[in-house]
Write an enzyme that holds these catalytic residues in place. Structure first.
Site, PDB file in Angstrom:
ATOM      1  N   VAL A 123     -17.336   3.879  -2.480  1.00 24.94           N
ATOM      2  CA  VAL A 123     -17.831   2.553  -2.096  1.00 24.94           C
ATOM      3  C   VAL A 123     -19.237   2.655  -1.500  1.00 24.94           C
ATOM      4  O   VAL A 123     -20.155   1.913  -1.867  1.00 24.94           O
ATOM      5  CB  VAL A 123     -16.868   1.874  -1.097  1.00 24.94           C
ATOM      6  CG1 VAL A 123     -17.444   0.569  -0.586  1.00 24.94           C
ATOM      7  CG2 VAL A 123     -15.517   1.638  -1.748  1.00 24.94           C
ATOM      8  N   ALA A 124     -19.405   3.603  -0.579  1.00 25.18           N
ATOM      9  CA  ALA A 124     -20.696   3.749   0.106  1.00 25.18           C
ATOM     10  C   ALA A 124     -21.811   4.023  -0.885  1.00 25.18           C
ATOM     11  O   ALA A 124     -22.915   3.450  -0.775  1.00 25.18           O
ATOM     12  CB  ALA A 124     -20.608   4.880   1.127  1.00 25.18           C
ATOM     13  N   GLY A 177     -19.028   8.151   0.042  1.00 20.36           N
ATOM     14  CA  GLY A 177     -18.053   8.255  -1.041  1.00 20.36           C
ATOM     15  C   GLY A 177     -18.283   7.181  -2.083  1.00 20.36           C
ATOM     16  O   GLY A 177     -19.409   6.693  -2.268  1.00 20.36           O
ATOM     17  N   GLY A 222     -20.388   6.881   5.646  1.00 19.54           N
ATOM     18  CA  GLY A 222     -19.683   7.301   4.446  1.00 19.54           C
ATOM     19  C   GLY A 222     -20.657   7.499   3.303  1.00 19.54           C
ATOM     20  O   GLY A 222     -21.732   6.875   3.267  1.00 19.54           O
ATOM     21  N   LYS A 228       0.866  -1.184   0.000  1.00 22.56           N
ATOM     22  CA  LYS A 228       0.000   0.000   0.000  1.00 22.56           C
ATOM     23  C   LYS A 228       0.894   1.222   0.000  1.00 22.56           C
ATOM     24  O   LYS A 228       1.984   1.203   0.567  1.00 22.56           O
ATOM     25  CB  LYS A 228      -0.868  -0.001   1.267  1.00 22.56           C
ATOM     26  CG  LYS A 228      -2.060   0.912   1.194  1.00 22.56           C
ATOM     27  CD  LYS A 228      -3.289   0.205   0.665  1.00 22.56           C
ATOM     28  CE  LYS A 228      -4.457   1.142   0.547  1.00 22.56           C
ATOM     29  NZ  LYS A 228      -5.659   0.452   0.095  1.00 22.56           N
TER      30      LYS A 228
END
Ligand code: NAD
Length: 348
Positions: free
Chosen positions: A186-187, A184, A182, A81
């Protein structure tokens, strides 16, 4: 646990690269946790951290999570990452992204990047000008690639349905109340899938206008971010940032299921036990949120088409079932079961 470095989150990471490009001001960290199963793959996060130690902790924890995620998804990838330390004004320039691309390239394929929080498909295009070790690039004509977000959302939604089946004995989320943390990438995908099947959504985001826009789109309600995890709901879906399941927030949970896309939801290993002890069904984050990296892997490795990506994402509920069944049989909590399975797969 004692580690050879003074960082509590160091977990035998194979390499840690601290990057500074004087000309552009870029500061980034690339953490390579494991290349046991293949090149260390995982997205880049662009975030303004309170201090460097926070950024390092994030890189160490997220890269370890990627080793586990990629292994559990059956991908030929190790775990890594990157974090880019955003300045106070949160500005990123093409020159910084180019410098970052060069830094990745110098690693010669040890690390492969893609999108994460704060990074877009356009950012990947900039990075790709300097390195081929990047995925999540735009594609045309049904080829595999693009923003991993929608694929993550699909996997999370299928995982939510599996959790609902197991904990509530229902085949659909119709009429169920989902508390979504959230609003964003994904949400919003999760919200769309859930609303299309008839779920009632309550949404919270620190960016109130984002939460409102998503709520309007899916016919949901908005609450203050401080309230979302403790809502009286059928399921809580954390789809924002990590370390939100703590001793305090777990004690305050009012839903029988926690299943969401955020990485590193459990603040500590003990929190996996605490949530289990409360009789709440937990979907291990790196198992349920593997849809995006499944797409990234298929794009990068070139080993399948869009229908194979779908098939691989549809395998996520089965993997969760296996973990929950093992948890019942062994009495261990699902997070611990998943960790043990992942560690065996990466040879540790
Ligand atoms: P995003 O940047 O699109 O959305 C994150 C949202 O969370 C933002 O709207 C932000 O304002 C909000 N947020 C931050 N702190 C919050 C808080 N305390 N309460 C409520 N909202 C808060 O990022 P994303 O791509 O949707 O990723 C969300 C999570 O899913 C992250 O943990 C990420 O690591 C994880 N994840 C993403 C992918 C992917 O494909 N994008 C894949 C796997 C995991």
């Amino acid at each position: 646990m004692q580690t050879p470095w003074g960082f509590p989150d160091f977990d035998a990471h194979e390499a840690l690269h601290l990057i500074h490009d004087e000309a552009t001001g870029l500061r980034a960290i690339i953490a390579v946790h494991s290349t046991h199963l293949g090149p260390a793959a995982g997205g880049t996060r662009f975030w303004h951290y309170a201090d460097d130690a926070d950024a390092l902790t994030d890189a160490l924890r997220l890269s370890r999570g990627m080793s586990f995620k990629n292994a559990m998804a059956g991908l030929p990838l190790g775990g890594g990452k990157a974090v880019i330390l955003a300045p106070e004004d949160r500005k990123k320039t093409p020159e910084q992204l180019a410098a970052f691309g060069l830094a990745i390239d110098r690693l010669g394929g040890q690390y492969v990047t893609a999108e994460d929080v704060g990074m877009s498909v356009n950012d990947m295009i900039e990075i790709a000008r300097k390195t081929r070790f990047v995925a999540g690039l735009p594609v045309a004509g049904g080829a595999v690639g693009g923003d991993p977000g929608p694929h993550t959302s699909l996997g999370v939604f299928l995982g939510i349905k599996a959790a609902v089946r197991r904990a509530l004995g229902k085949d659909s989320v119709a009429g169920l109340h989902i508390a979504l943390q959230g609003a964003g990438s994904v949400a919003s995908g999760v919200a769309m899938h859930a609303a299309a099947e008839g779920a009632k959504l309550t949404i919270a985001d620190v960016d109130a206008s984002r939460a409102q826009a998503l709520a309007t789109q899916v016919g949901g309600k908005v609450v203050d971010p401080a309230e979302i995890l403790a809502l009286d709901a059928d399921l809580v879906s954390p789809c924002a940032l990590g370390a939100i399941l703590t001793e305090q927030s777990i004690a305050a949970l009012n839903a029988p299921i926690v299943a969401g896309g955020a990485n590193n939801q459990l603040a500590t290993l003990q929190d996996g036990e605490a949530i289990h002890a409360r009789g709440i069904l937990y979907a291990p984050d790196y198992v349920i949120n593997a849809g995006g990296i499944i797409n990234v892997s298929t794009e990068f490795v070139h080993d399948g088409d869009a229908s194979l990506v779908r098939q691989r994402i549809e395998a996520i509920p089965g993997r969760l079932e296996q973990i929950w069944a093992d948890s019942v049989a062994s009495g261990r909590n699902p997070a611990a079961v998943a960790d043990a399975m992942a560690l065996a797969l990466i040879g540790r």
